[in-house]
Design a protein around this motif. Structure first.
Motif, mmCIF file in Angstrom:
data_model
loop_
_atom_site.group_PDB
_atom_site.id
_atom_site.type_symbol
_atom_site.label_atom_id
_atom_site.label_comp_id
_atom_site.label_asym_id
_atom_site.label_seq_id
_atom_site.Cartn_x
_atom_site.Cartn_y
_atom_site.Cartn_z
ATOM 1 N N MET C 355 0.804 -1.217 0.000
ATOM 2 C CA MET C 355 0.000 0.000 0.000
ATOM 3 C C MET C 355 0.839 1.271 0.000
ATOM 4 N N GLY C 356 1.830 1.292 0.835
ATOM 5 C CA GLY C 356 2.665 2.498 0.940
ATOM 6 C C GLY C 356 2.167 3.448 2.016
ATOM 7 N N MET C 357 2.984 4.404 2.335
ATOM 8 C CA MET C 357 2.686 5.484 3.287
ATOM 9 C C MET C 357 2.519 4.997 4.725
ATOM 10 N N PHE C 358 2.988 3.806 4.999
ATOM 11 C CA PHE C 358 2.757 3.217 6.309
ATOM 12 C C PHE C 358 3.235 4.075 7.472
ATOM 13 N N LYS C 359 4.491 4.522 7.391
ATOM 14 C CA LYS C 359 5.036 5.199 8.587
ATOM 15 C C LYS C 359 4.631 6.661 8.702
ATOM 16 N N TYR C 360 3.836 7.152 7.741
ATOM 17 C CA TYR C 360 3.515 8.575 7.782
ATOM 18 C C TYR C 360 2.146 8.870 8.374
ATOM 19 N N SER C 361 1.351 7.820 8.550
ATOM 20 C CA SER C 361 -0.023 8.111 8.957
ATOM 21 C C SER C 361 -0.112 8.589 10.401
#
Lengths: 480, 144, 550
Positions: C355-361
């Protein structure tokens, strides 16, 4: 010594004449008990949310159009965060990033000619409550009736340079907004509030000096005085080698001076961010066109039309159009067939005089055009004389009486019957032998006294021209 | 990563305290400072992302007026209703796209209420929870 | 009464087999017995019995009532009820009595549900463990040494311990789902705007949603239907044409077959079926609200062969493997794959993807949430309501003292952070950055949900921590939100459902996240898993804990 010029910009807050507040269904009606016109929303109760009053947007767009602004097709609200007791949520919902109108202007007449004052933007926001000082206990009392009343803030460019221009600008705004019915713009009552941003700079210098913001200016006089005072204060600082500090100052009209308002605790960082509880506004072309189409005829258009259509002087037209109420009375009275110049004279003359004397407001005028037209008619056809006419007019002003009825009931009809008058005059002559003697001896002025006495005897209803004529005739034949 | 940017001085803590109307004992200040610095270091990770061309309305990147009018949305037939349940229309609106902008934005815009009075007699409720009141008013320490 | 679902209970009440008063007697006794769990901060005994009388009258008069009429419900203490103390479990609002009720409360009342009390929570909904409330921490009924999760900890515990079958919680960054997962409770965070926020004391306006919590999916769906709807008082409230969340159950029971014996199905609406008429093969899919999943769960329906519940008809489900990396408990990862099997057996197509963007949420979430919270909580100033300090010298000192005394440490910390992040000089670097990140995360999910009908994710990296453990390490606590905040950032619906338990006997919960307005798909998926997954084992485990074994 250097010459300084003053640079002034204005932030004008206008209370809109909607029936309800901007974000809730509370009434905005004046005269309610303290804290009566409130609800959980405008009290900032936990869990409450704002919902936008459509009329506020319509008024804002209408004012923007009338002030030659660009209407933003996409507009949003932002929160302005600061703690103060009149602000229930301790944030004000306003517009910073995407105001509803931008880039407008008005032309004002000040001094020699016309000057263009540009408007930077107009935005919508909510008003705060009222704080009242309680002397007894040295505390402040809060009334939230005004919290949430809709405001538009009109921010000008720093295009003004003296008090005259500022006042002309404010009067212009008042006229335009008054015509639209969007607000009654009364400085004294607070439905229009002006904050003056002022700086000085040496003549010829391009850069702006540091400006201060002045608040609590509740009359044109206060504005003039404050501008003069602040200008001098800043120049003095500069001449002494000191800096002007950017600050907000509170004007005390009684004392004739201003003082700095801010304390360490009033941090200036409002931390504006988009209001998450309100949806963006997307203004369609169709809506703007509808609002434009509904715009009433504005002052400039009326002036030109009056001159052309009614053949009255420009000065008269300007006087009448200075207040929307005057134009209403004028147009309707003329519509009923009255002579425009005569109507204009009554408005510019007696009406304005009495308004000033009674310290009253044009909106409160109770004169029905029907009655004004009638009054003009009965003066024209000599039913009453001009001085009686003024008395009758006063009654029309006060109680909107029907002039004909009033004249009849009070026997004010002009006495023009020569026979009747002669009888009275003869009596006067016999009662005033000295004056008669004076007149016969060549003091022609004595006739004035005798005219006066006759008028008095007829309670002012005698036709003065006829009295004069008859007196002259009788005196000349007197003794014969 | 330049961690100095994330250091919070005692002055900064006091200043933010003025903004938030919060005060701290001397003994507590360290722990709040540490907590804030920890969070700031943690959220620094967002700097890894290239977000220069991402449109949001918050003051920095303002969408141009032409962007908006050109877009359509599939939810154009949604009705807006006012407080009294009457359908309110704002004319023929072009609504924004679904990937539009900020916070939980629902698919339609122009949520309005009509200008009709729907509240009355709010005094009792307004004063009900007030800690200090006098007559019909709420009392606070003297303001300027 | 213990084994009835809320829907069944309501039906029995409507058929006058049991009176509401009896139900309330049972409920309040249960609340007495479970006082040590600290689930409730306010009991509404008098009001409940009074309301019961009114609803009973309607029942006796055979009036038409909602599918949950007569059922007791607990309300999280950040939802305003007129005349009832509402505190957000904060000293600041310790004695606050709202002068209006939240829209959801009006809806519940109109539907005939009986409100029995307000539940414990993290102060102002700021917390992930249920421990920061002014009235003490919420205790997990499954194992009293552990947290319930937060912030809707009291609501979850009240259901898990059987005190009530229904509750309302609120979810801003996982506050329904996390306690749901730690306590074996079903919870739904609806699509943003589905449920009115009017009367919900705000934490972060862009994320807050009220949602239903219940023992099973069907009850939660029915409750969601009742509280959903457009509200003119909430400008962020959606105006959809349909709020039918139970309808999916029709399809569930539709043309598909269940191989079973002696199905004893009780029809729930007027189009009643003859109770025993159902044959082995077909169910009459003719608009019946049949609570099959519950029947299966309580073993009233014996399902021999789950493969015959072929109801997921090719539903596409995605598992973002990049979210399942290190930091996630092995047992929870296993549970994901077990669930995958169940879903595939039921006809779904389950794929793994990046999916991506995991650590930014989480960072984006905390920046925006703290910023909004710092503003939303400015109204608590001791002026119009709430705590006013006694010992102030002037106005600003009054503000500072009242607020510093009234708020707990976690709340103060988030307010400070939020104010800082919004202040000039930092606004662009943090707040705007976070908004932009949010856009990217939205795009990410939108893309994923173009391919998949819903996404399967854990709810928490681990099972419930022990009481007192998390507060020592706040950052770790924030990281437990990593699977949850995305749904809030994007406004997407999510449902937590029980998915087994750890070897220590602590519940494991998983979640489905759907598209906006995609409640039907996630309810489908969750109901299927519930049917298959909630077998006898976990119930026995609960009972074992209750008896004090481990």
């Amino acid at each position: 010594m250097a010459e300084y010029e003053t640079v002034i910009g204005l932030e004008v807050h206008v209370e809109l004449a909607t029936k309800t507040k901007i974000f809730c269904g509370c009434s905005t009606k004046f005269g309610a008990r303290p804290n009566e016109n409130t609800c959980p929303v405008c009290m900032g109760m936990p869990g409450t949310l704002p919902v936008l009053n459509k009329k506020v947007v319509e008024y804002a767009i209408a004012v923007g159009l009338a002030l030659n602004c660009d209407i933003s097709r996409y507009s949003k609200f932002d929160r302005k965060n600061y703690f103060y007791p009149d602000n229930p949520q301790n944030y004000q919902i306003s517009q910073l990033y995407m105001p509803i109108c931008t880039n407008g202007f008005v032309n004002v007449t000040a001094g020699e000619g016309s000057k263009k004052i540009r408007i930077h933007e107009i935005h919508m926001e909510e008003d705060a409550g009222k704080l009242i000082h309680d002397d007894e206990e040295d505390v402040s009392l809060i009334d939230y009736n005004r919290a949430g009343v809709p405001l538009i803030e009109i921010v000008s460019e720093p295009d003004m340079s003296n008090a005259e221009e500022v006042i002309a600008y404010l009067k212009k705004l008042k006229t335009v907004i008054g015509y639209l019915g969007a607000s009654d713009c009364k400085l004294q009552e607070g439905s229009m509030r002006a904050d003056v941003n002022l700086s000085v700079r040496p003549v010829g210098k391009k850069e702006l000096g540091t400006r201060t913001e002045m608040k609590n200016l509740s009359s044109f006089r206060a504005i003039s005085r404050a501008i003069e005072n602040e200008k001098k204060r800043q120049i003095k600082l500069i001449e002494n080698g000191e800096r002007v500090i950017q600050q907000t100052r509170h004007w005390d009209d009684k004392k004739g001076e201003s003082y700095s308002m801010r304390s360490k605790e009033d941090a200036m960082d409002y931390r504006y961010f988009p209001e998450p509880d309100l949806m963006p506004l997307i203004i369609s072309e169709k809506w703007i066109d509808e609002i434009k189409a509904n715009e009433p005829e504005m002052a400039e258009q009326k002036i030109e039309r009056y001159i052309l259509q009614f053949n009255i002087p420009r000065y008269d037209a300007e006087q009448i159009t200075s207040e929307k109420k005057f134009t209403e009375i004028f147009e309707e009275t003329v519509d009923l067939g009255a002579n425009p110049k005569k109507v204009s004279n009554w408005i510019m003359g007696e009406t304005m005089r009495i308004l000033k004397e009674e310290k009253d407001e044009p909106e409160n005028l109770n004169i029905s055009p029907k009655h004004l037209a009638k009054l003009i008619e009965i003066v024209d056809n000599n039913t009453i004389n001009s001085s009686v006419a003024k008395d009758v007019f006063l009654q029309v002003y006060k109680n909107d009486v029907d002039p004909e009825v009033f004249v009849r009931e009070n026997s004010l009809a002009q006495v023009s019957d020569a026979g009747e008058l002669e009888g009275i005059i003869l009596r006067i002559l016999s009662e005033n032998p000295k004056s008669v003697g004076d007149y016969m001896a060549g003091k022609k002025k004595a006739i004035g006294f005798l005219v006066g006495q006759t008028m008095k005897a007829t309670k002012g209803t005698a036709d003065p021209a006829m009295v004069n004529k008859l007196l002259t005739k009788l005196l000349n034949g007197y003794g014969n | 990563m330049d961690n100095n940017y994330n250091r919070i001085s005692k002055e900064m803590l006091d200043y933010v305290g003025i903004l938030s109307k919060l005060e701290f004992e001397e003994s507590e200040k360290e722990s709040y400072i540490k907590g804030m610095e920890e969070m700031l270091d943690y959220v620094d990770i967002l700097n890894e992302l290239d977000t220069d061309t991402v449109p949001v309305d918050g003051g920095v990147y303002v969408r141009s007026q032409t962007d908006i009018t050109a877009e359509k949305s599939e939810y154009q037939n949604v009705q807006n209703k006012d407080l009294l349940g009457n359908v309110v229309s704002a004319g023929d609106v072009n609504t924004g796209s679904q990937t539009d902008i900020t916070a939980g934005k629902s698919e339609y815009q122009n949520v309005f209420r009509e200008d009709t009075v729907s509240n009355e007699n709010g005094q009792e409720a307004a004063l009900y929870n007030a800690p200090v009141k006098k007559g019909e008013y709420i009392v606070v320490p003297k303001t300027i | 009464m213990k084994n009835l679902t809320a829907l069944e209970l309501s039906r029995k009440i409507k058929e006058k087999e049991i009176s509401i008063k009896e139900v309330l007697d049972y409920t309040f006794k249960s609340m007495e017995d479970n006082k040590d769990l600290n689930s409730f901060v306010l009991e509404m005994r008098d009001e409940a019995y009074r309301q019961a009388e009114d609803v009973q009258k309607k029942i006796d008069a055979n009036e038409e009532l909602s599918s949950l009429a007569g059922v007791p419900i607990a309300i999280k203490d950040n939802i305003c009820i007129e005349g009832m103390r509402t505190t957000c479990c904060s000293k600041m609002l310790e004695n606050f009595i709202p002068t209006y009720s939240a829209t959801v409360i009006e809806r519940l009342r109109a539907a005939g549900l009986i409100i029995v009390g307000k539940t414990n929570m993290d102060e102002f909904a700021m917390g992930s463990t249920g421990e920061t409330g002014y009235f003490g921490p919420c205790v997990n009924p499954i194992n009293k040494g552990y947290v319930t999760g937060g912030s809707s900890g009291g609501s979850a515990a009240a259901i898990a311990s059987g005190q009530v079958k229904l509750a309302l919680g609120s979810d801003t960054g996982g506050s329904i789902r996390l306690p749901g997962a730690y306590c074996n409770v079903v919870g739904i965070k609806p699509t943003y705007g589905t449920v009115s926020r009017n009367g919900l004391i705000a934490y972060a306006s862009s994320f807050d949603q009220i949602g239903p919590m219940a023992e099973n999916v069907a009850d939660a769906a029915a409750l969601l239907e009742i509280i959903s709807g457009h509200d003119a008082f909430d400008s962020t409230s959606l105006n959809k044409e349909s709020y039918d969340f139970s309808g999916f159950l029709n399809d569930f029971a539709g043309e598909n077959t269940i191989n079973g014996n002696a199905l004893n199905i009780n029809a729930l609406n007027e189009n009643a079926l003859n109770e025993n008429a159902l044959n082995e093969n077909a169910l009459n899919g003719n608009a019946l609200n049949i609570n099959i999943s519950n029947k299966i769960a309580t073993n009233e329906i014996k399902v021999d062969n789950i493969s015959n519940i072929n109801n997921l008809k090719g539903l596409k489900i995605g598992i973002p493997v990049d979210y399942l990396g290190d930091g996630l408990d092995d047992e929870i990862r296993e549970s994901i794959y077990k669930t995958k099997e169940i879903l595939e057996k039921a006809g779904a197509i389950v794929s793994e993807f990046e999916m991506g963007m995991f650590k930014y949420s989480v960072p984006a979430y905390y920046i925006i949430a703290c910023a909004e919270a710092s503003s939303n909580l400015e109204r608590y100033d001791g002026v119009k309501y709430g705590l006013r300090a006694k010992d102030y010298s002037e106005l600003h000192s009054m503000y500072k003292k009242s607020r510093s005394q009234g708020f707990g440490a976690e709340v103060k910390k988030r307010i400070m952070l939020g104010s800082f992040l919004l202040s000039s000089g930092y606004y662009d670097a943090y707040y705007i950055k976070a908004l932009k990140t949010r856009e990217l995360i939205k795009q990410c999910f939108e893309n994923a949900l173009n391919t998949y009908d819903c996404i399967l994710l854990p709810v928490s990296p681990s099972t419930a921590p022990r009481l007192g453990e998390s507060l020592k390490n706040p950052l770790k606590m924030y990281l437990s939100d990593v699977y949850n905040v995305s749904a809030n950032l994007c406004g997407l619906p999510a449902i937590v459902f029980p998915a087994g338990e750890s070897r220590e006997g602590l519940p494991i919960g998983l979640q489905f996240i759907g598209r906006r307005f995609g409640e039907q798909e996630i309810l489908y998926a969750a109901a299927t898993c519930e049917a298959a997954g909630r077998g006898p084992e976990s119930k026995a485990a609960c009972e074992a804990h209750e008896r004090g074994v481990v």
